[in-house]
Design a protein around this motif. Sequence first.
Motif, mmCIF file in Angstrom:
data_model
loop_
_atom_site.group_PDB
_atom_site.id
_atom_site.type_symbol
_atom_site.label_atom_id
_atom_site.label_comp_id
_atom_site.label_asym_id
_atom_site.label_seq_id
_atom_site.Cartn_x
_atom_site.Cartn_y
_atom_site.Cartn_z
ATOM 1 N N UNK A 33 -5.979 -3.604 -15.589
ATOM 2 C CA UNK A 33 -7.205 -2.920 -16.007
ATOM 3 C C UNK A 33 -7.657 -1.907 -14.953
ATOM 4 N N UNK A 34 -7.592 -2.304 -13.693
ATOM 5 C CA UNK A 34 -8.015 -1.419 -12.605
ATOM 6 C C UNK A 34 -7.142 -0.177 -12.507
ATOM 7 N N UNK A 35 -5.893 -0.289 -12.949
ATOM 8 C CA UNK A 35 -4.960 0.838 -12.860
ATOM 9 C C UNK A 35 -5.180 1.874 -13.959
ATOM 10 N N UNK A 36 -5.947 1.519 -14.981
ATOM 11 C CA UNK A 36 -6.240 2.462 -16.068
ATOM 12 C C UNK A 36 -7.336 3.433 -15.648
ATOM 13 N N UNK A 37 -7.359 4.595 -16.263
ATOM 14 C CA UNK A 37 -8.468 5.531 -16.077
ATOM 15 C C UNK A 37 -9.588 5.157 -17.040
ATOM 16 N N UNK A 38 -10.778 5.675 -16.777
ATOM 17 C CA UNK A 38 -11.891 5.405 -17.706
ATOM 18 C C UNK A 38 -11.602 5.990 -19.083
ATOM 19 N N UNK A 39 -10.959 7.140 -19.117
ATOM 20 C CA UNK A 39 -10.610 7.755 -20.407
ATOM 21 C C UNK A 39 -9.643 6.859 -21.175
ATOM 22 N N UNK A 40 -8.695 6.257 -20.482
ATOM 23 C CA UNK A 40 -7.744 5.353 -21.144
ATOM 24 C C UNK A 40 -8.449 4.099 -21.640
ATOM 25 N N UNK A 41 -9.382 3.588 -20.856
ATOM 26 C CA UNK A 41 -10.153 2.417 -21.289
ATOM 27 C C UNK A 41 -10.949 2.735 -22.544
ATOM 28 N N UNK A 42 -11.652 3.863 -22.522
ATOM 29 C CA UNK A 42 -12.466 4.260 -23.672
ATOM 30 C C UNK A 42 -11.609 4.426 -24.933
ATOM 31 N N UNK A 43 -10.486 5.087 -24.791
ATOM 32 C CA UNK A 43 -9.599 5.323 -25.940
ATOM 33 C C UNK A 43 -9.053 4.011 -26.494
ATOM 34 N N UNK A 44 -8.636 3.135 -25.598
ATOM 35 C CA UNK A 44 -8.065 1.853 -25.990
ATOM 36 C C UNK A 44 -9.098 0.961 -26.680
ATOM 37 N N UNK A 45 -10.282 0.862 -26.101
ATOM 38 C CA UNK A 45 -11.325 0.003 -26.660
ATOM 39 C C UNK A 45 -11.889 0.582 -27.954
ATOM 40 N N UNK A 46 -11.993 1.899 -28.039
ATOM 41 C CA UNK A 46 -12.478 2.534 -29.271
ATOM 42 C C UNK A 46 -11.523 2.274 -30.425
ATOM 43 N N UNK A 47 -10.227 2.314 -30.146
ATOM 44 C CA UNK A 47 -9.239 2.037 -31.189
ATOM 45 C C UNK A 47 -9.332 0.579 -31.645
ATOM 46 N N UNK A 48 -9.547 -0.329 -30.702
ATOM 47 C CA UNK A 48 -9.725 -1.743 -31.035
ATOM 48 C C UNK A 48 -10.928 -1.916 -31.970
ATOM 49 N N UNK A 49 -12.052 -1.269 -31.608
ATOM 50 C CA UNK A 49 -13.275 -1.391 -32.411
ATOM 51 C C UNK A 49 -13.111 -0.756 -33.795
ATOM 52 N N UNK A 50 -12.408 0.370 -33.856
ATOM 53 C CA UNK A 50 -12.250 1.092 -35.125
ATOM 54 C C UNK A 50 -11.513 0.262 -36.168
ATOM 55 N N UNK A 51 -10.676 -0.643 -35.724
ATOM 56 C CA UNK A 51 -9.889 -1.458 -36.647
ATOM 57 C C UNK A 51 -10.629 -2.703 -37.119
ATOM 58 N N UNK A 52 -11.869 -2.880 -36.653
ATOM 59 C CA UNK A 52 -12.620 -4.094 -36.982
ATOM 60 C C UNK A 52 -13.791 -3.777 -37.909
ATOM 61 N N UNK A 53 -14.284 -4.775 -38.647
ATOM 62 C CA UNK A 53 -15.348 -4.535 -39.628
ATOM 63 C C UNK A 53 -16.694 -4.247 -38.974
ATOM 64 N N UNK A 54 -17.551 -3.567 -39.684
ATOM 65 C CA UNK A 54 -18.914 -3.305 -39.214
ATOM 66 C C UNK A 54 -19.613 -4.619 -38.910
ATOM 67 N N UNK A 55 -20.354 -4.626 -37.803
ATOM 68 C CA UNK A 55 -21.054 -5.841 -37.384
ATOM 69 C C UNK A 55 -20.228 -6.737 -36.497
ATOM 70 N N UNK A 56 -18.937 -6.439 -36.369
ATOM 71 C CA UNK A 56 -18.075 -7.240 -35.509
ATOM 72 C C UNK A 56 -17.109 -6.377 -34.733
ATOM 73 N N UNK A 57 -17.582 -5.201 -34.340
ATOM 74 C CA UNK A 57 -16.706 -4.235 -33.681
ATOM 75 C C UNK A 57 -16.202 -4.723 -32.327
ATOM 76 N N UNK A 58 -17.081 -5.341 -31.555
ATOM 77 C CA UNK A 58 -16.738 -5.744 -30.192
ATOM 78 C C UNK A 58 -16.272 -7.195 -30.151
ATOM 79 N N UNK A 59 -15.329 -7.471 -29.279
ATOM 80 C CA UNK A 59 -14.983 -8.851 -28.953
ATOM 81 C C UNK A 59 -15.943 -9.330 -27.863
ATOM 82 N N UNK A 60 -16.240 -10.621 -27.884
ATOM 83 C CA UNK A 60 -17.183 -11.205 -26.922
ATOM 84 C C UNK A 60 -16.515 -12.301 -26.113
#
Length: 280
Positions: free
Chosen positions: A90-117
């Motif tokens: 995780x530390x080796x990734x750039x912030x842009x890579x983190x944002x892109x990766x996490x946004x793609x994860x959220x986009x594939x999930x239903x409304x109201x449950x976008x984020x993992x906890x």
Amino acid sequence: MTASVPELWGCDFSSAPSRRKPIVLARGGLRAGRVLLERLETFETLNGFGQRLAEPGHWVGGFDLPFGLPRELVEQLGWQTDWLACMRHYAALSRAEIRECFAAFCAARPAGGKFAHRATDRPAGSSPSMKWVNPPVAYMLHAGLPLLLEAGVSLPGLCSGDEARVALEAYPGLLARSVLGARSYKSDDKAKQTPERLIARKDLLHALEQGTAPLLQAAGLRLKLSHAQHDELVADASGDRLDAVLCLLQAAWAFAQQQGGHARYGLPDFDPLEGWIVTA
């Protein structure tokens, strides 16, 4: 401090510290149930804060940044589930890579449950550690945890290190809400730095100094401030200094648990990939 009694630290962290929004470190100690605030330090750079962490010392600190990512997220991304290996990746990734990766994860999930906890998020009422905006806790993890690892400190339940320097994940909102409920006590937006929030800071400090906050009451602790320190905490409408003190009190609770014979600073058994917020 004597050799047997550590200093207590509380840190309000910023992933992009500056003169306007520095990292705030509250330093103090525990004397017969009183948590004494000795001084507040500020750091305008990550490097400067990292240098402070790396200094030899004897302390137990509460740090307001996440120490791990949700297992559900890590497994779905195919990252290693060993905590240290995952954090190094995780530390080796750039912030842009983190944002892109996490946004793609959220986009594939239903409304109201976008984020993992993480499991700790519900009892703590904290934001998911993968959130990259409002607040950007994913970037706080990305910026802050490598500093702790580089400093060689001990992270109970996660990573062994210098046992004289112990870092615990803290969350000031948990302690503040136990006193104020839903009342807001801070804002970085000047337009929202209202008299109501000023009164809330005064009420919160009163409960901390009297020891009536539930966490402090249960442990027989109370905050001890000078008049000047009290006025400084009330006057800081951003709440950063007060948040550092709240983390200091959570560290004091953790140390008191350790002194009372509770292993691992009062932390429960938790998922060693995700981490846990102390006092949750």
